[in-house]
Design a protein around this motif. Structure first.
Motif, short mmCIF file in Angstrom:
data_model
loop_
_atom_site.label_atom_id
_atom_site.label_comp_id
_atom_site.label_asym_id
_atom_site.label_seq_id
_atom_site.Cartn_x
_atom_site.Cartn_y
_atom_site.Cartn_z
N LEU A 14 0.85 -1.19 0.00
CA LEU A 14 0.00 0.00 0.00
C LEU A 14 0.88 1.23 0.00
O LEU A 14 1.76 1.37 0.86
CB LEU A 14 -0.92 0.04 1.22
CG LEU A 14 -1.82 1.27 1.32
CD1 LEU A 14 -2.92 1.22 0.26
CD2 LEU A 14 -2.43 1.40 2.72
N VAL A 16 0.84 5.11 0.64
CA VAL A 16 0.03 6.17 1.26
C VAL A 16 0.50 7.52 0.73
O VAL A 16 1.68 7.86 0.84
CB VAL A 16 0.15 6.13 2.80
CG1 VAL A 16 -0.70 7.24 3.42
CG2 VAL A 16 -0.28 4.76 3.33
N ASN A 41 -1.47 -1.03 -4.32
CA ASN A 41 -2.65 -0.24 -3.98
C ASN A 41 -2.21 1.15 -3.52
O ASN A 41 -1.10 1.32 -3.02
CB ASN A 41 -3.45 -0.91 -2.87
CG ASN A 41 -4.39 -1.98 -3.37
OD1 ASN A 41 -5.43 -2.24 -2.77
ND2 ASN A 41 -4.05 -2.64 -4.48
N LEU A 43 -3.48 4.63 -1.27
CA LEU A 43 -4.43 5.27 -0.37
C LEU A 43 -4.15 6.77 -0.38
O LEU A 43 -3.08 7.21 0.07
CB LEU A 43 -4.30 4.75 1.06
CG LEU A 43 -5.18 5.46 2.10
CD1 LEU A 43 -6.67 5.23 1.81
CD2 LEU A 43 -4.83 5.02 3.52
N SER A 61 -10.69 6.58 -7.63
CA SER A 61 -11.06 5.37 -6.90
C SER A 61 -12.23 4.64 -7.55
O SER A 61 -12.25 3.41 -7.62
CB SER A 61 -11.40 5.73 -5.45
OG SER A 61 -11.77 4.58 -4.71
N HIS A 68 -7.74 3.95 -3.27
CA HIS A 68 -8.65 4.15 -2.14
C HIS A 68 -8.48 5.58 -1.62
O HIS A 68 -7.45 6.22 -1.84
CB HIS A 68 -8.35 3.15 -1.02
CG HIS A 68 -8.25 1.73 -1.50
ND1 HIS A 68 -9.36 0.92 -1.65
CD2 HIS A 68 -7.18 0.99 -1.91
CE1 HIS A 68 -8.98 -0.27 -2.10
NE2 HIS A 68 -7.67 -0.25 -2.27
N LEU A 70 -9.11 8.25 1.81
CA LEU A 70 -9.46 8.53 3.21
C LEU A 70 -9.61 10.04 3.33
O LEU A 70 -8.64 10.79 3.18
CB LEU A 70 -8.37 8.01 4.13
CG LEU A 70 -8.57 8.23 5.64
CD1 LEU A 70 -9.85 7.57 6.13
CD2 LEU A 70 -7.36 7.70 6.41
N GLY A 85 -3.30 7.11 7.73
CA GLY A 85 -3.09 6.14 6.65
C GLY A 85 -2.52 4.83 7.15
O GLY A 85 -2.94 3.75 6.71
N TRP A 88 -5.28 2.86 8.76
CA TRP A 88 -6.14 2.26 7.72
C TRP A 88 -5.47 0.99 7.18
O TRP A 88 -6.13 -0.03 6.98
CB TRP A 88 -6.35 3.28 6.61
CG TRP A 88 -7.38 2.94 5.58
CD1 TRP A 88 -8.70 3.32 5.58
CD2 TRP A 88 -7.18 2.18 4.37
NE1 TRP A 88 -9.33 2.83 4.45
CE2 TRP A 88 -8.42 2.13 3.70
CE3 TRP A 88 -6.08 1.54 3.81
CZ2 TRP A 88 -8.59 1.48 2.48
CZ3 TRP A 88 -6.25 0.87 2.59
CH2 TRP A 88 -7.49 0.85 1.95
N ALA A 89 -4.17 1.06 6.93
CA ALA A 89 -3.44 -0.09 6.38
C ALA A 89 -3.44 -1.26 7.35
O ALA A 89 -3.61 -2.43 6.95
CB ALA A 89 -2.01 0.32 6.03
#
Length: 255
Positions: A14, A16, A41, A43, A61, A68, A70, A85, A88-89
């Motif tokens: 991920l 961020v 991915n 974020l 998104s 994604h 936030l 972040g 979230w991960a």
């Protein structure tokens, strides 16, 4: 947690990307990232950007399941955005969490090098100041400030990394799980020093790989005098505490 090995790299990843008024930069950086790492991915952590960055992130998104968003209601600073972040991960199954700026200063093309070093490290720092690293189109005073800040942090903390203030880095999940992220209150340069120093003190392995850092082409830098002052004061405090602990252990009778 299943940590699959893909081409020698931990998966899933991920990235961020905190944003505040980065509408012009967001889509190009996400496109470049996925050109290099199609499986990663993203974020986007948007702090209520008035220029519509959050709306654009929602559009990206909706069109791509790898992206994604936030949303945060106010500009609370880089550190707070990354902490959100990371949280979230950790609620999901990501094995690696990457910090990356939205403004293009962190080249996505360098990311495979960071991820490639993770099998032998817990935190990989993208470094401007190791052999092979470089800075492009940066005003001399910004580079002077950056190099001076890194030197001061190394001297105050006894830390080995040459670029402990850099914001392009990759964490193994286990590092973020162990660090007490709810106690992190620092921002900007200081946030990056704080997280790297906590990682070192926790006994994790930290390595640096060279990156090319380029000055943003669009938008305005978020750097301010307050960020610099915060870093100086906090690092000084941490350094004094470290020296105090060393002296205490030196004069404490051994049993």
């Amino acid at each position: 947690m299943d940590q699959q090995q893909g081409q020698g790299q931990l998966q899933p990843v991920l990235v961020v990307i905190p944003t505040y008024n980065e509408r012009e930069n967001l889509e190009p950086i996400v496109r470049r990232l996925h050109a290099v790492l199609p499986d990663a991915n993203v974020l986007v952590v948007d702090d209520g950007s008035p220029d519509g960055t959050g709306d654009l992130a929602d559009e990206l998104s909706a069109a791509d399941e790898r992206v994604h968003v936030l949303h945060r209601t106010e500009k609370a600073g880089l550190g707070a955005a990354y902490i959100a972040g990371f949280g979230w991960a950790l609620e999901r199954d990501y094995a690696v969490v990457v910090e990356m700026d939205a403004d293009g200063s962190h080249a996505p093309e360098d990311l495979p090098r960071l991820l490639g070093a993770l099998p032998d490290a817990d935190l990989v720092l993208g470094s401007r100041y190791v052999p092979g690293g470089s800075v492009v189109n940066w005003p001399w005073h910004r580079e002077f400030l950056s190099r001076g800040g890194n030197l001061y942090a190394r001297l105050a903390l006894g830390a080995k990394p040459k670029d402990i203030t850099g914001g392009y880095r990759a964490f193994r999940r286990e590092v973020l799980e162990k660090l007490k992220l709810n106690t992190v209150a620092s921002q900007g340069y200081c946030f990056q020093i704080d997280l790297a120093w906590r990682t070192i003190e926790a006994g994790f392995t930290v390595v640096e790989v060279p990156i090319t850092f380029a000055e943003r082409e669009r938008g305005e830098s978020k750097m301010s005098g307050n960020i610099v002052r915060e870093a100086y004061l906090r690092v000084t405090k941490w350094g004094l505490r470290r020296r105090g602990s060393q002296l205490k252990s030196l004069f404490t009778p051994k049993r």
